[in-house]
Scaffold this motif. Sequence first.
Motif, short mmCIF file in Angstrom:
data_model
loop_
_atom_site.label_atom_id
_atom_site.label_comp_id
_atom_site.label_asym_id
_atom_site.label_seq_id
_atom_site.Cartn_x
_atom_site.Cartn_y
_atom_site.Cartn_z
N ARG A 1 0.46 0.23 3.72
CA ARG A 1 1.86 -0.59 3.39
C ARG A 1 2.13 -0.42 5.56
NH1 ARG A 1 6.09 -1.55 -0.77
NH2 ARG A 1 6.27 -3.27 0.44
N LYS B 1 5.45 0.54 8.19
CA LYS B 1 7.22 0.20 7.25
C LYS B 1 8.26 0.56 8.32
CE LYS B 1 6.17 1.95 2.95
NZ LYS B 1 7.01 3.49 1.48
N TRP C 1 12.30 2.21 9.10
CA TRP C 1 13.23 3.02 9.44
C TRP C 1 14.37 3.22 10.35
CZ3 TRP C 1 14.30 3.70 4.45
CH2 TRP C 1 15.66 4.48 4.14
#
Length: 189
Positions: free
Chosen positions: A30, A32, A34
Amino acid sequence: MVDITIVKIEACVESLYIQPKSMHYVQNGREKRWDMVDAHNSVAILLYHKEFDAFVFVKQFRPAIYLKNNDGFTYELCAGLVDKEKSLAQIALEEIEEETGYGVAPQNLHKITSFYTAVGLAGGQQTLYYAELDESMRLHQGGGIELEEIEVIYVPRSEAKEFLFNEHIAKTSGLMFALMWFFEKDSRV
């Protein structure tokens, strides 16, 4: 209480101390993202004054805390950034003198451990030290350098556990950990 007038709050686009970043990565298939802050590592020192039977902390104004509690003063361990080409122990010794006014000999500075701080935001590593003081080691009144406004605070050992758990006193997690280390170490003696 300090007299504060907030002139403005703006995005931080350039700093000597932090760099906001976004990390894009793939974890378990997946994609992602941050957001984080790249910050310096640091040292912190738990200081115990033998003659006063007290811990030596520093009280400083922190703007980020002011925005949360309208006071802004925090009780902290003597500490400093690792932002120069010196050993961690040497940086710790310099911070002790700058912030508290005490001179500690290198052989009297004891490493406790290292750990990561602000792991969801910055993830800097802090190295924690311990040193004992007495008045023969006082070089000056302390208070920091340049624009720092640091007040040296003595918390009697007999009041330290109450201080530790008093939620009305803004303090750092490093200070709390260091006190717990001291009392655990002290209970084994």
